[in-house]
Write a protein that holds these residues in place. Sequence first.
Motif, mmCIF file in Angstrom:
data_model
loop_
_atom_site.group_PDB
_atom_site.id
_atom_site.type_symbol
_atom_site.label_atom_id
_atom_site.label_comp_id
_atom_site.label_asym_id
_atom_site.label_seq_id
_atom_site.Cartn_x
_atom_site.Cartn_y
_atom_site.Cartn_z
ATOM 1 N N ARG A 1 0.489 -0.877 -0.206
ATOM 2 C CA ARG A 1 -0.314 -0.303 -0.085
ATOM 3 C C ARG A 1 1.109 1.098 0.080
ATOM 4 O O ARG A 1 0.200 2.187 -0.489
ATOM 5 N N LEU A 2 2.137 0.813 0.924
ATOM 6 C CA LEU A 2 2.675 2.241 0.479
ATOM 7 C C LEU A 2 4.355 1.917 1.087
ATOM 8 O O LEU A 2 4.656 1.386 1.061
ATOM 9 N N ALA A 3 5.127 2.649 0.593
ATOM 10 C CA ALA A 3 6.687 2.185 0.356
ATOM 11 C C ALA A 3 6.892 3.905 1.135
ATOM 12 O O ALA A 3 7.190 4.469 1.040
ATOM 13 N N PHE A 4 7.595 3.642 2.265
ATOM 14 C CA PHE A 4 9.083 3.959 2.935
ATOM 15 C C PHE A 4 10.050 4.178 2.753
ATOM 16 O O PHE A 4 10.951 3.332 2.790
ATOM 17 N N VAL B 1 4.707 9.949 -5.146
ATOM 18 C CA VAL B 1 5.276 10.110 -4.289
ATOM 19 C C VAL B 1 4.392 11.650 -3.281
ATOM 20 O O VAL B 1 4.518 12.548 -3.161
ATOM 21 N N ILE B 2 4.882 11.519 -1.859
ATOM 22 C CA ILE B 2 4.736 12.080 -0.531
ATOM 23 C C ILE B 2 5.941 12.802 -0.134
ATOM 24 O O ILE B 2 7.108 11.854 0.547
ATOM 25 N N TYR B 3 6.234 13.971 -0.717
ATOM 26 C CA TYR B 3 7.852 14.722 0.089
ATOM 27 C C TYR B 3 7.464 14.964 1.400
ATOM 28 O O TYR B 3 6.905 15.524 2.070
ATOM 29 N N ILE C 1 4.440 6.134 -1.993
ATOM 30 C CA ILE C 1 5.828 6.473 -1.644
ATOM 31 C C ILE C 1 6.092 7.772 -0.888
ATOM 32 O O ILE C 1 5.577 9.043 -1.060
ATOM 33 N N VAL C 2 6.329 7.503 0.571
ATOM 34 C CA VAL C 2 7.004 8.541 1.320
ATOM 35 C C VAL C 2 8.459 8.447 0.968
ATOM 36 O O VAL C 2 8.870 7.929 1.856
#
Length: 495
Positions: A266-269, A329-331, A301-302
């Motif tokens: 669901r998300l990658a950090f 991408v969430i920065y 992606i965070v």
Amino acid sequence: MKRHAGAVLSSIKIDKAAGKKRSIQLYMALRDLLLTGALTPGDRLPATRTLAQEIGVSRTTVIDAVDRLTSEGLLEARVGSGTYVSEALTARLAPKPAANSNDVAQVAPRLSHASKHAIPDFTPRARLPHKSQAFVTALPALDAFPMGQWAKLSARHWRKTRDEITSYGEAFGYAPLRQAIARQLNASRGIKCDPGQIFITNGAQRAFSLVGGLLVNPGEPIWFENPGAIGARNAFVAIGANPVAVDVDGEGLCVEDGLSKAPHFRLAFVTPSHQQPMGCVMSLPRRLALLKAANEADAMIVEDDYDGEFYYGDQPPPTLKSIDTHGRVIYVGTFSKSLFPALRLGFVLVPDGLVESFARVCQTWLSGVPTVTQAIVAEFMDEGMFATHIRTMRQLYKERYEILMRESASLAGDIDMQATSSGFHTLGLLSNSLDEEKLVAKSAEHGITTVPLSRYTLRSLPQRGLVLGFGSAAADEIRKGIQTLKTILPACRAS
């Protein structure tokens, strides 16, 4: 200067319908506060007129009660100063009885389902570092911060109108700061964005919690670097996410390993600019592969760019956000490393598709950062002081890094320091002959701080090592720290 008004005694209630005189009620209430320790020796009582107004009785009633307590030695009047709790009361205060589990039924409060599952999975974190020394991680070079400039800006902003500095701030963050951040990201990180995509938060940690709460359902898999950033991991665990340990090598997060373990993530950090804690920089092929994997899995992606400003290699690689063409991408950025941690100031830059959701959260329940703090940082940036400071720190960290690498050559074979080109920490890999825990404990005994690599892992690794910070330590402290490590190595051999 006026004297302070004394303790606030609003807990005292007078029953005006009772048959007992009001002065007696007030006397007994004050006496109870004195004998139970609610008011301690040396505390100043309010003026009789002030106390009468606060509890709604006549001043004569207050004077009668106070005079009686004074005559008993519980209060003492000081001419021209006021009435104080007597120092002699110390000996009269009865010790509080120890709690007895047999007297009171001990009921364990019920935790939420999320907390019950999250707490056992939290990775323990020591108190964040607060003292500059070798080899503390996460602390910038506080000794080189331009405190004089900061003090002048602070004084200027604290002289503004009360409405500007004391009222509720803007829900999304102080507009001039959001604009300054957008300009900075464009100029230094190659990220073209609109200030409307930027939301100010109480540090990066708050941003991670916000992102997780909005995007991840309990139990959903998120890719997490192994080893990786502890604080961010705990933030996602707290909302019930399922962190999947994805291997990290010299090029950063191994995308193929992530796909083999959780293809429908669901998300990658990730920390691509300076991997936390390995210190490597994610290669461009890996960045492109990660973006492709996220797009195919419909995942986000965070990108945690916690110290991305401090790249001192030949040519910094592009941020993930700057090469993201699908809004994946969430920065997340922070001023804890670029300025100083006590600011508790971070920000999140979201894709256009998430702006409305983030705005709604900020408007309804998200607490903001003090406006005056944001205003000072905004002016610090607008006046060019921020850019100057970053250039200065970049050179300083490079110098301190080079000292660390040069001095640590004497440890080769026991502790092999890994090269880095960004930030202000790096990793020293330990030989099989050294015990990681012994070395950390022995270092602490000798006044230096080292963090074991194992602390950052979701799944155990074959490597053992120490994460060493060099940003907050002066050159002499780095040299002395390396000599200390060299001295204690014989006592830290694996048994």
